[in-house]
Design a protein around this motif. Structure first.
Motif, PDB file in Angstrom:
ATOM      1  N   ARG A 170      42.633  -6.741  43.309  1.00  0.00           N
ATOM      2  CA  ARG A 170      43.543  -7.876  43.186  1.00  0.00           C
ATOM      3  C   ARG A 170      44.920  -7.362  42.774  1.00  0.00           C
ATOM      4  N   ASN A 172      49.045  -8.628  42.070  1.00  0.00           N
ATOM      5  CA  ASN A 172      49.931  -9.758  41.819  1.00  0.00           C
ATOM      6  C   ASN A 172      51.370  -9.273  41.684  1.00  0.00           C
ATOM      7  N   GLN A 585      52.156 -24.238  45.714  1.00  0.00           N
ATOM      8  CA  GLN A 585      51.455 -23.193  46.461  1.00  0.00           C
ATOM      9  C   GLN A 585      51.853 -23.293  47.921  1.00  0.00           C
ATOM     10  N   ARG A 588      48.525 -19.563  51.096  1.00  0.00           N
ATOM     11  CA  ARG A 588      47.324 -19.181  50.350  1.00  0.00           C
ATOM     12  C   ARG A 588      47.638 -18.132  49.295  1.00  0.00           C
ATOM     13  N   HIS A 589      48.504 -17.186  49.600  1.00  0.00           N
ATOM     14  CA  HIS A 589      48.795 -16.076  48.690  1.00  0.00           C
ATOM     15  C   HIS A 589      50.203 -16.149  48.100  1.00  0.00           C
ATOM     16  N   VAL A 623      53.194 -13.746  44.296  1.00  0.00           N
ATOM     17  CA  VAL A 623      52.427 -13.337  45.469  1.00  0.00           C
ATOM     18  C   VAL A 623      51.148 -12.667  44.987  1.00  0.00           C
ATOM     19  N   THR A 624      50.014 -13.115  45.524  1.00  0.00           N
ATOM     20  CA  THR A 624      48.711 -12.550  45.180  1.00  0.00           C
ATOM     21  C   THR A 624      48.026 -12.087  46.456  1.00  0.00           C
ATOM     22  N   PHE A 625      47.529 -10.876  46.441  1.00  0.00           N
ATOM     23  CA  PHE A 625      46.808 -10.367  47.619  1.00  0.00           C
ATOM     24  C   PHE A 625      45.799  -9.313  47.204  1.00  0.00           C
TER      25      PHE A 625
END
Length: 625
Positions: A170, A172, A585, A588-589, A623-625
């Protein structure tokens, strides 16, 4: 009193209104590690521990945990002087809890249970406590010297660092910018693969702030590596470092030039832990280090530039060993050992050549101190509804000698959803190197400061945990406090101070439904000897709303009777502050956010002579991926 009755009425009305609502999930009982050395159901601890989880820490897009703690924890307050950054030596970043101040080293900050103060000045530095490292923060409101020794006389703030608990990766990224050239960024990566886990994070932030000559810049990093050696044993390595450059403008009445600070603070910990059915424990080795360079500046009106820098290099190295045993049904016995080696050096260097120049009391500027302690904590469930707890620490300091530190408490659980707690505990603090050796007021014969604290509290969870509330009454009696007094016509640090603090704390949280949540806390404090940065009344009302892609968090905080100066020129501050953050949001990310602070544009000071900025705005992306 009217404000107190109003707050209590709000809590009662909230309970009645919620009785009509059935659509609420059950709350899981809180498990904490502060107040004991192992994971424990908070209902069985006689002390009061406030838990601020990561969701609450990040919802207002702050890179430092202290502003959030100041809002969420009753009795705790943090002073500030600008939009970003606290710096050194100007009253900003000082933490107080129930009128006991961390700026004097009387409140201890921990990272995963390890103390974070350095050798010479003995107090925490607010800029070191970054959100990127924290999974949650546990605040023990009251003395914790039995487990943590010196400096925990008023309580502890324990930062529990993040960990990856399931296999995967994960990452961020957080970026934001806003008023007064303020910019903040964080990048973190977490990995879990079988027995191995890692967390790596870095941040950069800066601000010009709202006054000339008040710029701030910071770099920080966090690393945690873990490995499960077996089903029952694991090891980890934890490292944190922060460096900041801060400019202090002086008060508006006496502005300063070239009051600049450069500071690096860090900590490294290596630990091995064991977890069995009837016993658990850990052995850890840690080292805190600090490097500081300060130009004390000069008056903007007619002053002369300084020809030297103040410098200090200090550290605290320690070993912690403890083991907890379940000897028989309902019992827990914890035995522990602590060793600390505290050392440092303070000196001046020439700005022109860099050479070391004469330093007051330099013969004592090189100082080493050793502290060794053993402790035991015994807790027993007498019946399903009654628990007793008793603890004792024997602490030996190579200068001040031996200190005996007792504590005891009782927990009564008359119902499945409520507990009544009674706690009596002692706290103490050894004098710092600065107080004993540096500058003209120093005194090598100082004894430890001491206090006794007594607390009665009630906490209850209603409607399957959707509504919780707690009430606390406390009384603190402190003596042997170190103060600066005139002795034979000269200033000198002496053990003459005493104080009595008492107060009332109320907190409640209401999860109305899956969209709405409310929380409120209120604290009232009476001090026989007021201190700077401890408000007589502090209350905060927070509201959260979540719907589809939207998240909104708003908070209203009221401070009354906040001393920014004491003595003959005592100054009290009263202020109402409104903050709000809106998140959306987008993908999605990808999430967008915007926040405003002091939206009512109030004019106020938390440090005398340093007005806070009026309304400020920031916006950014996660941003999350």
């Amino acid at each position: 009193m009217k404000k107190l009755l109003f707050a209590a009425a709000v809590a009662v009305v909230s309970q009645h209104v919620y009785a009509q609502n059935d659509s609420v999930a059950r709350q899981i009982d809180e498990v904490v590690v502060t107040g004991t050395r192992f994971q424990t159901d908070i209902r069985h601890l006689p002390m009061t521990v406030s838990v601020v989880n990561r969701q609450k820490l990040v919802e207002n897009q702050r890179t430092n945990i202290l502003p959030t703690l100041s809002e969420q924890v009753p009795g705790l307050f943090v002073s500030s002087r600008g939009m970003m950054g606290y710096g050194l030596n100007n009253g900003a970043g000082a933490i107080s809890l129930r009128g006991i101040a961390a700026g004097s080293g009387q409140l201890l900050v921990l990272i995963d249970g390890h103390p974070q103060y350095q050798g010479i000045y003995g107090h925490p530095i607010g800029d070191a406590y970054q959100t990127m490292m924290a999974e949650r923060v546990e605040v023990l409101r009251g003395p914790a010297s039995v487990l943590y020794g010196s400096n925990a006389m008023g309580g502890v703030v324990n930062i529990v660092t993040q960990g990856m608990h399931t296999d995967g990766v994960r990452t961020n990224l957080h970026v934001g910018a806003g008023s007064y050239g303020t910019f903040q960024s964080e990048l973190s990566n977490q990995v879990r693969s079988g027995r191995f886990s890692s967390t790596v994070a870095a941040n950069y932030s800066r601000s010009d702030n709202h006054r000339p000559n008040s710029a701030f810049e910071q770099y920080g990093g966090h690393l945690k590596l873990g490995y499960d050696l077996s089903q029952n044993w694991n090891a980890y390595l934890d490292a944190d470092v922060t460096h900041f450059n801060a400019s202090v403008p002086g008060t508006v009445q006496s502005p300063m030039l070239e009051w600049n600070q450069w500071a690096t603070r860090g900590a490294v910990t290596a630990a091995i832990e064991n977890h069995y059915g009837r016993t658990s424990g850990a052995l850890s080795i840690y080292n805190n280090f600090g490097r500081h360079k300060i130009n004390d500046g000069y008056a903007a009106n007619g002053g002369n530039p300084r020809d030297r820098y103040f410098r200090s290099r200090d550290a605290l190295a320690g070993v912690s060993l403890y083991q907890s045993f379940n000897l028989f049904e309902g019992n827990r016995l914890t035995l522990g050992f602590d060793y600390q080696h505290i050392y440092g050096r303070a000196f001046y260097t020439s700005r022109a050549t860099g050479e070391v120049i004469d330093t007051p009391n330099k013969q004592s500027g090189h100082s080493h101190r050793n502290e060794i302690a053993g402790y035991a904590d015994f807790r027993q469930d007498i019946t399903p509804w009654l628990t007793i707890d008793a603890g004792l620490r024997v602490d030996y300091h190579n200068i001040t000698g031996t200190e005996w530190v007792p504590q005891g408490g009782i927990v009564v659980r008359p119902t499945d959803d409520g507990e009544l707690k009674l706690m009596a505990s002692k706290g103490f603090r050894n004098a710092t190197m600065r107080e004993m050796y540096l500058y003209p007021p120093s005194n090598e014969n100082l004894e430890p400061e001491r206090l006794m604290s007594y607390e009665l509290s009630w906490k209850q969870r209603l409607f399957d945990g959707a509504f919780t509330y707690g009430v606390n009454l406390f009384y603190i009696n402190a003596d042997n406090m170190i103060q600066n007094r005139m002795v034979d016509g000269k200033p000198r640090n002496v053990n003459t101070g005493s104080t009595e603090n008492s107060g009332f704390e109320l907190e409640w949280a209401w999860r109305i439904n899956r969209h709405w949540q409310l929380n409120n806390n209120l604290s009232m404090l009476h001090m026989t000897n007021p201190i700077v940065g401890a408000p007589k009344l502090k209350t905060y009302l927070g509201a959260n709303y979540a719907q589809c892609k939207w998240n909104i968090a708003a908070g209203l905080q009221y401070l009354s009777g906040l001393y920014t100066q004491v003595g003959s020129n005592a100054t009290l501050e009263h202020v109402l502050l409104l903050n709000a953050t809106v998140g959306y949001q987008l993908l999605r990310h990808v999430g967008l956010w915007v926040k405003g602070e002091n939206l009512l544009a109030r004019q106020y000071e938390l440090v005398a002579g340093y007005p806070m900025p009026r309304a400020t705005v920031m916006a950014g992306v996660n941003v999350t991926f």
